[in-house]
Scaffold this motif. Structure first.
Motif, mmCIF file in Angstrom:
data_model
loop_
_atom_site.group_PDB
_atom_site.id
_atom_site.type_symbol
_atom_site.label_atom_id
_atom_site.label_comp_id
_atom_site.label_asym_id
_atom_site.label_seq_id
_atom_site.Cartn_x
_atom_site.Cartn_y
_atom_site.Cartn_z
ATOM 1 N N GLY A 27 0.830 -1.199 0.000
ATOM 2 C CA GLY A 27 0.000 0.000 0.000
ATOM 3 C C GLY A 27 0.862 1.245 0.000
ATOM 4 O O GLY A 27 2.088 1.170 0.047
ATOM 5 N N LYS A 28 0.231 2.389 -0.034
ATOM 6 C CA LYS A 28 0.969 3.661 -0.008
ATOM 7 C C LYS A 28 1.562 3.929 1.383
ATOM 8 O O LYS A 28 2.665 4.423 1.498
ATOM 9 C CB LYS A 28 0.040 4.815 -0.397
ATOM 10 N N ASN A 29 0.787 3.600 2.448
ATOM 11 C CA ASN A 29 1.229 3.910 3.806
ATOM 12 C C ASN A 29 1.511 2.668 4.643
ATOM 13 O O ASN A 29 2.125 2.774 5.695
ATOM 14 C CB ASN A 29 0.172 4.767 4.511
ATOM 15 N N ARG A 30 1.015 1.519 4.206
ATOM 16 C CA ARG A 30 1.212 0.261 4.934
ATOM 17 C C ARG A 30 1.590 -0.816 3.952
ATOM 18 O O ARG A 30 1.466 -0.656 2.748
ATOM 19 C CB ARG A 30 -0.083 -0.147 5.638
ATOM 20 N N GLU A 33 -3.086 -2.609 2.259
ATOM 21 C CA GLU A 33 -4.205 -1.696 2.445
ATOM 22 C C GLU A 33 -5.413 -2.273 1.727
ATOM 23 O O GLU A 33 -5.269 -2.970 0.726
ATOM 24 C CB GLU A 33 -3.871 -0.301 1.904
ATOM 25 N N THR A 36 -8.570 0.870 -1.237
ATOM 26 C CA THR A 36 -8.080 2.242 -1.349
ATOM 27 C C THR A 36 -8.355 2.878 -2.707
ATOM 28 O O THR A 36 -8.285 4.088 -2.830
ATOM 29 C CB THR A 36 -6.555 2.291 -1.127
ATOM 30 N N GLN A 38 -6.360 2.968 -5.003
ATOM 31 C CA GLN A 38 -5.066 3.531 -5.377
ATOM 32 C C GLN A 38 -4.226 2.389 -5.946
ATOM 33 O O GLN A 38 -4.493 1.229 -5.700
ATOM 34 C CB GLN A 38 -4.340 4.102 -4.150
ATOM 35 N N SER A 40 0.059 1.529 -7.650
ATOM 36 C CA SER A 40 1.421 1.988 -7.904
ATOM 37 C C SER A 40 2.070 0.956 -8.813
ATOM 38 O O SER A 40 1.569 -0.158 -8.966
ATOM 39 C CB SER A 40 2.214 2.117 -6.598
#
Length: 142
Positions: A27-30, A33, A36, A38, A40
């Motif tokens: 995930g972006k922060n973990r 996730e 989301t 989102q 990448s």
């Protein structure tokens, strides 16, 4: 006689493994996730490896087929290879999102939405079905 098994397996895995729909790894922060919407480049790579593993297990090892009559064949890698390539190309937000969040088409914004997931799934289904069922594409290994 067409084999619809690979089509249904590939489309279901595309929907379930599209980064950000149910899960995104990383995930972006973990590390993980959920929901989301989102994505990448790294999460597309990770999800593609998971897709490849599951599609190999389901289509080559377990041999999920949908025939009216059973026909024994050699290992056909076309459903795997076509599915993996389409998974990467059509992951919403990686190269493009159709429809985009604020426009008709967004390019490389690494975001997705419910409509884009539905449209990309339909595109995946159409292209995959054409190549595997209509064109009858096969890649056999000896």
């Amino acid at each position: 006689m067409p084999d619809w098994g690979p089509v249904f397996v590939a489309v279901a895995l595309f929907v379930l493994l599209t980064p950000g729909v149910l899960i995104q790894i990383p995930g972006k922060n973990r590390v993980v996730e959920f929901g989301t919407f989102q994505t990448s480049g790294l999460s597309v790579i990770v999800h593609t490896l998971i897709y490849f593993t599951l599609v190999c297990i389901l289509l080559l090892a377990i041999q999920i087929h949908m025939y009216i009559f059973y026909t024994a064949t050699m290992a056909d890698w076309a459903p795997v290879i076509v599915g993996v390539i389409l998974f990467v190309i059509l992951s919403p937000g990686l190269l493009f999102s159709l429809p985009g969040t604020n426009r008709g088409v967004d390019f490389g914004n690494l975001k997705t939405n419910g409509k884009a997931i539905a449209v990309h799934t339909l595109i995946f289904f159409a292209i995959y079905s054409i190549l595997i069922i209509a064109v009858n594409l096969h890649i056999y290994t000896g």
